[in-house]
Design a protein around this motif. Structure first.
Motif, PDB file in Angstrom:
ATOM      1  N   PRO A  59      36.611 -32.567-174.778  1.00 15.32           N
ATOM      2  CA  PRO A  59      36.068 -33.932-174.896  1.00 15.32           C
ATOM      3  C   PRO A  59      36.525 -34.823-173.749  1.00 15.32           C
ATOM      4  O   PRO A  59      37.631 -34.672-173.231  1.00 15.32           O
ATOM      5  N   ALA A  60      35.655 -35.741-173.364  1.00 14.44           N
ATOM      6  CA  ALA A  60      36.022 -36.705-172.330  1.00 14.44           C
ATOM      7  C   ALA A  60      37.109 -37.632-172.851  1.00 14.44           C
ATOM      8  O   ALA A  60      37.113 -38.023-174.027  1.00 14.44           O
ATOM      9  N   SER A  61      38.045 -37.980-171.990  1.00 14.68           N
ATOM     10  CA  SER A  61      39.080 -38.939-172.365  1.00 14.68           C
ATOM     11  C   SER A  61      38.455 -40.332-172.452  1.00 14.68           C
ATOM     12  O   SER A  61      37.321 -40.561-172.014  1.00 14.68           O
ATOM     13  N   SER A  62      39.195 -41.276-173.023  1.00 23.02           N
ATOM     14  CA  SER A  62      38.681 -42.647-173.103  1.00 23.02           C
ATOM     15  C   SER A  62      38.432 -43.210-171.707  1.00 23.02           C
ATOM     16  O   SER A  62      37.448 -43.914-171.470  1.00 23.02           O
ATOM     17  N   ARG A  63      39.298 -42.863-170.754  1.00 20.93           N
ATOM     18  CA  ARG A  63      39.085 -43.303-169.378  1.00 20.93           C
ATOM     19  C   ARG A  63      37.876 -42.599-168.765  1.00 20.93           C
ATOM     20  O   ARG A  63      37.115 -43.177-167.997  1.00 20.93           O
ATOM     21  N   GLY A  64      37.729 -41.301-169.115  1.00 23.67           N
ATOM     22  CA  GLY A  64      36.582 -40.572-168.609  1.00 23.67           C
ATOM     23  C   GLY A  64      35.270 -41.174-169.079  1.00 23.67           C
ATOM     24  O   GLY A  64      34.285 -41.238-168.330  1.00 23.67           O
ATOM     25  N   LEU A  65      35.231 -41.646-170.344  1.00 16.71           N
ATOM     26  CA  LEU A  65      34.022 -42.286-170.859  1.00 16.71           C
ATOM     27  C   LEU A  65      33.726 -43.576-170.108  1.00 16.71           C
ATOM     28  O   LEU A  65      32.566 -43.885-169.795  1.00 16.71           O
ATOM     29  N   LEU A  66      34.764 -44.359-169.812  1.00 15.67           N
ATOM     30  CA  LEU A  66      34.570 -45.583-169.037  1.00 15.67           C
ATOM     31  C   LEU A  66      34.013 -45.266-167.648  1.00 15.67           C
ATOM     32  O   LEU A  66      33.082 -45.928-167.168  1.00 15.67           O
ATOM     33  N   LEU A  67      34.592 -44.246-167.012  1.00 13.49           N
ATOM     34  CA  LEU A  67      34.123 -43.864-165.684  1.00 13.49           C
ATOM     35  C   LEU A  67      32.688 -43.354-165.737  1.00 13.49           C
ATOM     36  O   LEU A  67      31.881 -43.639-164.838  1.00 13.49           O
ATOM     37  N   SER A  68      32.355 -42.607-166.779  1.00 10.05           N
ATOM     38  CA  SER A  68      30.993 -42.104-166.917  1.00 10.05           C
ATOM     39  C   SER A  68      30.006 -43.260-166.989  1.00 10.05           C
ATOM     40  O   SER A  68      28.931 -43.235-166.355  1.00 10.05           O
ATOM     41  N   ASN A  69      30.325 -44.276-167.777  1.00  9.32           N
ATOM     42  CA  ASN A  69      29.435 -45.425-167.900  1.00  9.32           C
ATOM     43  C   ASN A  69      29.284 -46.157-166.577  1.00  9.32           C
ATOM     44  O   ASN A  69      28.176 -46.584-166.214  1.00  9.32           O
ATOM     45  N   ALA A  70      30.388 -46.295-165.835  1.00  9.70           N
ATOM     46  CA  ALA A  70      30.326 -46.971-164.539  1.00  9.70           C
ATOM     47  C   ALA A  70      29.486 -46.174-163.548  1.00  9.70           C
ATOM     48  O   ALA A  70      28.703 -46.735-162.776  1.00  9.70           O
TER      49      ALA A  70
END
Length: 499
Positions: A148-159
């Motif tokens: 699973p993507a980390s919480s930071r990874g999810l933020l980066l994905s959205n950006a």
């Protein structure tokens, strides 16, 4: 059951072994396993010892010698991946990407004074990639669950998506949290020897375990291979080794030797192995051993997140993997200088609390391989009397332009994420890294290469190289998976030709 012991405690008869492998890292271990699967008796020689679970790379590696990187400075370069049973996989970040055909035929983008293209195709590697993914339990492959993507990874994905950049989930050789023997997110795991074996390594995935194999594997550590001694018929006769614990010099006879010591140490071993038959060192008749040294051009951008209006995940400590999200949007892209870029991915600091309020991105690509970038032996010697290693290395204008482009894109992502300030860490790849490639080039022509496509050194009957040094271009992504797949391919080819 595989025996793993200090060489001083071994009472074996070395003439009982069919092959000697130098180095127990990912390439040496998979080469040894491949031969043992076919009934061979294999000894693996390793300089470092067993790595303690939870050990950090920096303190562990501090005991080992450094390389010179300038004519008048201290020895500040890193000529090792990692010294220990299992090599660099004990401390790596477990990113397990496949290379692409462009990595194997990079001359369409890059032009240097050396052969750039590999003498094989991606199709040659693909079945071995699948085997390695199964052995390592790589997430998202062979029925293994995605990490699973980390919480930071999810933020980066959205950006990334907001900027029109496609994010992807990184294939990791780590069992996900919540699965059997999965990650317990005890730390940010880059440069950490996993304490629970959730992260794949040579030992955690039993790559060196011979208990179900027709052959045998014996791992003997605490042994530095200083020189390969030759008979006058271009055949390796013995390995001349130094045992630091006892200051003992030993001579190990060989029938077949496979060197997997990393691209720096393998080249240095060949250069130290001068004789009447090989006056410039083994395989160095065309002065190519050590040349084309590649570390990968890489760097980091760190976004300092403002508390107002920033997602809480970017302000909190990060517990878990080094990276879960990346983009390959600029791997091959018309806007990149030369049209050939690389990867940008999440890169959390090793200390969980060191990530609080910061978001870090890594950008990485393979550099142009030039003959002036090389490994040489210095006149100075270390405390054990071994010649020091020197790096002669400088990046080309194309390298600088390509990594600059990737750095700019990373900064754009961080700005969109809400970073109030962005700092670029100083480039340090010229000092060496865990990504070592290109000093024992592969090809069919002895005038432009050192080994053939199966790793045998031109002009020698029983000396083979199966590590990252045979990579003519470093590739634009993390190399462990490819190094292992290629080593298995070469070991299987060697077995077919010589048995």
């Amino acid at each position: 059951m595989t025996t793993i012991r200090h060489i001083s405690a071994a009472s074996c008869d070395y003439t009982d072994f069919d092959a000697i492998v130098v180095g127990s890292g990912p390439s040496g271990s998979i080469a040894a396993r491949t031969l043992a699967e076919r009934g061979h008796r294999v000894a693996v020689l390793e300089y470092g010892g067993l790595v303690s679970p939870g050990a950090m790379y920096g303190p562990h590696q501090a005991a080992y010698s450094r390389a010179f990187t300038s004519s008048d400075g201290p020895a500040d370069g890193n000529p090792w991946t990692a010294c220990g049973v299992g090599g660099g996989m004990q401390f790596y970040n477990a990113i397990t990407l496949r290379y692409r055909q462009a990595d194997l035929s990079a001359s369409r983008y890059l032009a240097t004074d050396m052969e750039v293209d590999w003498p094989i195709t991606l199709q040659d590697l693909e079945p071995f990639y699948a085997e390695i993914e199964h052995l390592l339990e790589v997430s998202g492959s062979n029925g293994f669950p995605s990490y699973p993507a980390s919480s930071r990874g999810l933020l980066l994905s959205n950006a990334m998506r907001a900027l029109g950049i496609r994010p992807k989930r990184i294939p990791l050789a780590i069992r996900p949290p919540g699965t059997s023997k999965g990650c317990i997110v005890c730390s940010a795991c880059d440069e950490l020897a996993c304490p629970t074996e959730a992260k794949a390594s040579v030992l955690a995935r039993n790559i060196l375990d011979d208990s179900a194999l027709p052959g045998t594997i014996s791992v003997l550590y605490g042994c530095f291979v200083n020189r390969i001694a030759l008979r006058n018929d271009a055949t390796a006769e013995a390995l001349e080794c130094y045992v630091p614990l006892s200051s003992e010099l030993i001579r190990i006879p060989v029938g077949k030797v496979i060197v997997c010591a990393n691209a720096v140490q393998t080249a240095a071993l060949m250069l130290r192995s001068k004789s009447a038959y090989a006056p410039k060192g083994i395989g160095n008749g065309s002065d190519l051993v050590g040349r084309g040294l590649s570390f990968k051009i890489s760097g980091y951008s760190v976004g300092h997140m403002e508390s107002a209006g920033c997602d809480a995940a970017a302000l909190a400590p990060h517990w878990g993997t080094h990276a879960t999200v990346y983009t390959d949007e600029f791997y091959e892209h018309v806007d990149v200088p030369c049209g050939f870029g690389g990867l940008i991915y999440e890169a959390n600091f090793p200390s969980p609390h060191g990530n609080a309020g910061l978001v870090r991105l890594h950008y990485i690509a393979g550099e142009e391989p030039w003959s002036h970038n090389r490994v040489v032996l210095d006149e100075a010697v270390d405390p054990d009397g071994i010649p020091r290693i020197r790096f002669e290395y400088a990046n080309s204008q194309n390298d600088c332009a390509r990594i600059g482009f990737l750095a700019d894109r990373a900064d754009e992502i961080l700005r969109h994420l809400g970073a109030g300030r962005i700092e670029r860490e100083p480039f340090a790849h010229s000092k060496g890294s865990s990504h070592l490639h290109g000093t024992m080039r592969a090809g069919s022509d002895p005038g432009t290469s050192v080994v053939d496509s199966c790793g045998r050194i031109h002009g020698f009957t029983n000396i083979h190289v199966m590590d990252g040094s045979v990579m003519n271009f470093a590739g634009n992504s993390n190399p462990t998976h490819t190094i292992m797949a290629n080593a298995r391919r070469m070991a299987m080819s060697l077995d077919r030709r010589e048995t």
